[in-house]
Structures are given as structure tokens and as C-alpha cells.
Design a protein around this motif. Structure first.
Motif, mmCIF file in Angstrom:
data_model
loop_
_atom_site.group_PDB
_atom_site.id
_atom_site.type_symbol
_atom_site.label_atom_id
_atom_site.label_comp_id
_atom_site.label_asym_id
_atom_site.label_seq_id
_atom_site.Cartn_x
_atom_site.Cartn_y
_atom_site.Cartn_z
ATOM 1 N N GLN A 145 0.692 -1.143 -0.172
ATOM 2 C CA GLN A 145 0.116 -0.044 -0.057
ATOM 3 C C GLN A 145 0.909 1.285 0.007
ATOM 4 O O GLN A 145 0.506 2.214 -0.834
ATOM 5 C CB GLN A 145 -1.039 0.063 1.293
ATOM 6 C CG GLN A 145 -1.707 1.218 1.371
ATOM 7 C CD GLN A 145 -2.421 1.568 2.778
ATOM 8 O OE1 GLN A 145 -1.527 1.445 3.717
ATOM 9 N NE2 GLN A 145 -3.818 1.629 2.699
ATOM 10 N N GLN A 146 1.676 1.424 0.945
ATOM 11 C CA GLN A 146 2.570 2.459 1.022
ATOM 12 C C GLN A 146 3.508 2.727 -0.375
ATOM 13 O O GLN A 146 3.867 3.778 -0.565
ATOM 14 C CB GLN A 146 3.529 2.276 2.232
ATOM 15 C CG GLN A 146 2.862 2.404 3.368
ATOM 16 C CD GLN A 146 1.969 3.901 3.745
ATOM 17 O OE1 GLN A 146 2.338 4.914 3.571
ATOM 18 N NE2 GLN A 146 0.620 3.473 3.794
ATOM 19 N N TYR A 147 4.061 1.279 -0.686
ATOM 20 C CA TYR A 147 4.948 1.648 -2.080
ATOM 21 C C TYR A 147 4.110 2.175 -3.269
ATOM 22 O O TYR A 147 4.636 2.944 -4.056
ATOM 23 C CB TYR A 147 5.444 0.425 -2.482
ATOM 24 C CG TYR A 147 6.435 0.481 -3.326
ATOM 25 C CD1 TYR A 147 7.843 0.600 -3.181
ATOM 26 C CD2 TYR A 147 6.127 0.335 -4.948
ATOM 27 C CE1 TYR A 147 8.707 0.849 -4.235
ATOM 28 C CE2 TYR A 147 7.083 0.443 -6.164
ATOM 29 C CZ TYR A 147 8.282 0.733 -5.546
ATOM 30 O OH TYR A 147 9.420 0.651 -6.337
ATOM 31 N N ALA A 148 2.628 1.640 -3.380
ATOM 32 C CA ALA A 148 1.994 2.222 -4.405
ATOM 33 C C ALA A 148 1.701 3.604 -4.244
ATOM 34 O O ALA A 148 1.909 4.522 -5.380
ATOM 35 C CB ALA A 148 0.650 1.263 -4.586
ATOM 36 N N HIS A 149 1.406 3.949 -2.979
ATOM 37 C CA HIS A 149 1.193 5.409 -2.649
ATOM 38 C C HIS A 149 2.403 6.363 -3.187
ATOM 39 O O HIS A 149 2.309 7.421 -3.791
ATOM 40 C CB HIS A 149 0.768 5.363 -1.252
ATOM 41 C CG HIS A 149 0.538 7.058 -1.016
ATOM 42 N ND1 HIS A 149 -0.497 7.917 -1.331
ATOM 43 C CD2 HIS A 149 1.186 7.902 -0.199
ATOM 44 C CE1 HIS A 149 -0.335 8.997 -0.958
ATOM 45 N NE2 HIS A 149 0.467 9.189 -0.204
#
Length: 156
Positions: A145-149
Motif C-alpha cells: 500500500q505504501q509503495y503504491a502511494h
């Protein structure tokens, strides 16, 4: 936060607490025996759990990620260039955790030949610690999730 009070058979106390804990976030449980000694009173401080989050699939999270070899190089260079005694950046921990997650995903396809899954879990927890993340989830889902963001923000 609110309180739930239950009177139950002493043999059922742990099961009742566990069941309520699967539905609510529980903060404290106080037990006491009823005056006649035949039942147990349980007072639980609880909170509603947040609605489940949708976590991006690895393919979605890493769609624009550089190659694994390129990321290994970036992580190694960044670690080597860091002055001794200084803290690594959040970007470092995120990219390292994502890199190890991607490597571990390969172990899910073929028989594991490394400690990639263990290392990916450890790196994901390190990122969550760095972010002081107050979420309860699979740490590797959090990394995705954090990488995609981050990937979306860094290309904007």
C-alpha cells in the motif's frame, strides 16, 4: 470506546473474551465472580474495528517499480553512502521492504531457496515501526500500500 458486560459460566469466560476480541478491538477485560460464586462477570472496554482496507495486489503496487536488480543496486548504494551513525530515510526503508517483498513473492512461485519471506516480513515490520503505523494488518500488505502511494506521488 464503550463497555460490554457479560455474565457467563466460568468455563466459557475465555471463549467469550476471545469471541468478542475477534469482533471488536478490546482494551481491557476485568473478571469477577458473582456473589453466589456460580458465574463470572466480565467487563470489557472495546472499540469498533475500522472497516477492512483494500490492499493493492503486488502486481498493482509494483507496476511501475524498477527491476529487482536496479533496486538491489539502489538499496546497496544508499546504505553504503550513509554516514556512520545517521538514520536511514523512510524512502530507504520503504524501497528495501518492497524489494524484499518482491523477491519473496518469487519464492511463492518456486520452491523457496532463500530466507526471503522472513527477511521481507522483518523489513516490512521495520517500515511500520519507522512510520509508527497504528494499523493491524499483514506487514507486507502495508508495504505494498505504501509503495503504491509513494510511487504515485513520486511520479506526479
Amino acid at each position: 470506546m464503550f463497555e460490554i458486560r457479560v455474565i457467563c459460566d466460568p468455563d466459557d469466560t475465555d471463549r467469550v473474551i476471545d469471541t468478542l476480541g475477534s469482533v471488536f478491538t478490546t482494551w481491557s477485560a476485568h473478571r469477577e465472580t458473582t456473589p453466589d460464586g456460580s458465574r463470572t462477570r466480565v467487563h470489557l472496554s472495546v472499540e469498533h474495528r475500522p472497516a477492512p482496507q483494500e490492499w493493492p495486489a503486488p502486481e498493482q503496487a509494483y507496476a511501475t517499480a524498477p527491476s529487482i536488480i536496479s533496486e538491489i543496486g539502489w538499496v546497496a548504494r544508499t546504505a553504503a553512502e550513509r554516514p556512520f551513525g545517521t538514520e536511514m530515510s523512510r524512502e530507504f526503508w520503504l524501497r528495501k521492504a518492497a524489494l524484499l517483498d518482491r523477491i519473496a513473492l518469487g519464492d511463492n512461485v518456486a520452491p523457496p531457496v532463500s530466507d526471503a519471506t522472513t527477511d521481507a516480513d522483518r523489513a516490512a515490520r521495520r517500515l511500520m515501526d519507522a512510520d509508527d503505523a497504528a494499523v493491524i494488518c499483514d506487514p507486507r500488505h502495508y508495504v505494498r500500500q505504501q509503495y503504491a502511494h509513494w510511487a504515485t506521488e513520486s511520479t506526479s
